[in-house]
Design a protein around this motif. Structure first.
Motif, PDB file in Angstrom:
ATOM      1  N   MET A   8       0.855  -1.183   0.000  1.00  0.00           N
ATOM      2  CA  MET A   8       0.000   0.000   0.000  1.00  0.00           C
ATOM      3  C   MET A   8       0.891   1.233   0.000  1.00  0.00           C
ATOM      4  SD  MET A   8      -2.866  -1.406  -0.254  1.00  0.00           S
ATOM      5  CE  MET A   8      -3.924   0.040  -0.142  1.00  0.00           C
ATOM      6  N   VAL A   9       0.665   2.129  -0.960  1.00  0.00           N
ATOM      7  CA  VAL A   9       1.586   3.224  -1.238  1.00  0.00           C
ATOM      8  C   VAL A   9       0.808   4.522  -1.443  1.00  0.00           C
ATOM      9  CG1 VAL A   9       3.327   4.070  -2.870  1.00  0.00           C
ATOM     10  CG2 VAL A   9       3.238   1.636  -2.290  1.00  0.00           C
ATOM     11  N   ILE A  10       1.369   5.606  -0.941  1.00  0.00           N
ATOM     12  CA  ILE A  10       0.838   6.938  -1.206  1.00  0.00           C
ATOM     13  C   ILE A  10       1.711   7.608  -2.258  1.00  0.00           C
ATOM     14  CG2 ILE A  10       0.477   9.257  -0.255  1.00  0.00           C
ATOM     15  CD1 ILE A  10      -0.182   7.918   2.420  1.00  0.00           C
ATOM     16  N   ASP A  11       1.084   8.101  -3.317  1.00  0.00           N
ATOM     17  CA  ASP A  11       1.778   8.871  -4.348  1.00  0.00           C
ATOM     18  C   ASP A  11       1.584  10.345  -4.003  1.00  0.00           C
ATOM     19  OD1 ASP A  11       2.622  10.222  -6.589  1.00  0.00           O
ATOM     20  OD2 ASP A  11       1.564   8.955  -8.025  1.00  0.00           O
ATOM     21  N   LYS A  17      -4.757   1.445   5.961  1.00  0.00           N
ATOM     22  CA  LYS A  17      -3.832   2.167   5.098  1.00  0.00           C
ATOM     23  C   LYS A  17      -4.584   2.967   4.027  1.00  0.00           C
ATOM     24  CE  LYS A  17      -0.225  -1.238   6.007  1.00  0.00           C
ATOM     25  NZ  LYS A  17       0.600  -2.348   5.499  1.00  0.00           N
ATOM     26  N   GLU A  18      -5.673   2.403   3.519  1.00  0.00           N
ATOM     27  CA  GLU A  18      -6.477   3.148   2.550  1.00  0.00           C
ATOM     28  C   GLU A  18      -7.099   4.387   3.185  1.00  0.00           C
ATOM     29  OE1 GLU A  18      -7.908  -0.228  -0.704  1.00  0.00           O
ATOM     30  OE2 GLU A  18      -9.199   0.223   1.023  1.00  0.00           O
ATOM     31  N   SER A  19      -7.409   4.321   4.481  1.00  0.00           N
ATOM     32  CA  SER A  19      -7.992   5.485   5.149  1.00  0.00           C
ATOM     33  C   SER A  19      -6.989   6.622   5.276  1.00  0.00           C
ATOM     34  CB  SER A  19      -8.526   5.087   6.534  1.00  0.00           C
ATOM     35  OG  SER A  19      -7.476   4.814   7.444  1.00  0.00           O
ATOM     36  N   CYS A  20      -5.691   6.294   5.110  1.00  0.00           N
ATOM     37  CA  CYS A  20      -4.650   7.323   5.088  1.00  0.00           C
ATOM     38  C   CYS A  20      -4.361   7.806   3.663  1.00  0.00           C
ATOM     39  CB  CYS A  20      -3.363   6.787   5.704  1.00  0.00           C
ATOM     40  SG  CYS A  20      -3.464   6.451   7.479  1.00  0.00           S
TER      41      CYS A  20
END
Length: 290
Positions: free
Chosen positions: A110-113, A262-265
């Motif tokens: 799970m990654v934030i771009d 993690k998706e909630s972040c």
């Protein structure tokens, strides 16, 4: 990798072109199989910036030929997730396709771009507000010891019956050698560490290697406070935030709770693949040119 050389029998290779280092593979050997180094999260076949496609292909074949000559029958190799690369570098993925390599694992990360960053969902923002009301204090400091002994080790033992991959002494040694790349973020309440994260920083990515909070983490919002800082305030020169793997059993199962959190972040999914191939395949490898 010297700090854990006692755990692995190193069999890394360095490949040269015109007396200059062109490519390398950090690896260790188990029996007659060489494995992308098991002491590294993402270590793989790494090329220099100036590498060209067909020279890289020759380097790959040369590596396989060397290993076969040394009695190695199989190579288990990871493909570095693309967001860790400084520039496009999917050569290995194509070479493995040509070698008819077997896919062993497809892990979900799970990654934030940061170029398309999503806002924290309401439940995460509520957690941050809890932390502020609870009087929690965040510090970037060198206090690995209290986090390791009071929070991380007890939690891992209780929940999973395991120890951290790095011992306290190892992480302190690494942090002393790479002070700009390993940071400790601690959350304090009344002078005591109640949560924290050990963050690894690469040129492109923020990666919390260890994250843990005590039993009051939900009541106080301590982890939400830590993540808000490392995601939104710690670095302004990175392209991605890597939450790490959220799958189990070589990618066959997904941890629903981790994915939801993690998706909630604002995180979304990437995959990380691991392949198995026979070293002798180098004799048959070719790329027809038009």
């Amino acid at each position: 990798m010297d700090y854990h050389s006692d755990r692995f029998e190193d069999f890394s290779v360095m490949l040269y072109k015109d007396d200059q280092l062109y490519a390398l593979l950090p690896a260790n050997i188990v029996g007659d199989k060489v494995i992308s180094h098991q002491g590294l999260t993402y270590g793989s076949f790494v090329l220099q910036d100036k590498s060209k496609f067909f020279y890289a292909f020759e380097a790959f074949k040369t590596m396989l030929a060397f290993y076969e000559k040394e009695g190695v029958k199989a190579l288990e190799i990871k493909v570095i997730p693309t967001f860790y690369n400084r520039m496009p570098s999917d050569e290995l993925d194509y070479f493995l396709y040509k070698a008819e390599a077997q896919l062993l694992k497809k892990e979900v990360l799970m990654v934030i771009d940061y170029a398309h960053k999503l806002r924290f969902q309401k439940n995460r923002r509520e957690g941050i507000n809890k932390a502020v009301r609870s009087g929690l204090e965040l510090k970037v400091d060198t206090n690995f010891k209290d986090f390791w002994t009071d929070v991380l080790i007890p939690n891992l033992e209780k929940k999973h019956g395991v120890q951290p991959v790095h011992s306290l002494e190892e992480i302190e040694l690494l942090a002393s050698r790479f002070p700009e790349h390993i940071k400790q973020v601690n959350i304090y309440k009344d002078g005591k560490v109640v949560a924290g994260t050990t963050v690894f920083l690469t040129e492109t990515t923020v990666h919390p290697q260890y994250v843990s909070g005590n039993t009051d983490k939900n009541s106080f919002g301590s982890l939400d406070l830590a993540y808000d800082f490392v995601i939104n305030k710690m670095c302004d020169d990175k392209r991605y935030f890597d939450f790490n793997i959220s799958s189990e059993g070589n990618g066959r199962k997904i941890n629903e709770g981790l994915i939801f959190w993690k998706e909630s972040c604002g995180a979304r999914s990437y995959t990380a693949n691991t392949y198995l191939l026979n070293t002798a395949i180098h004799k048959e490898l070719n790329i027809p040119k038009t």
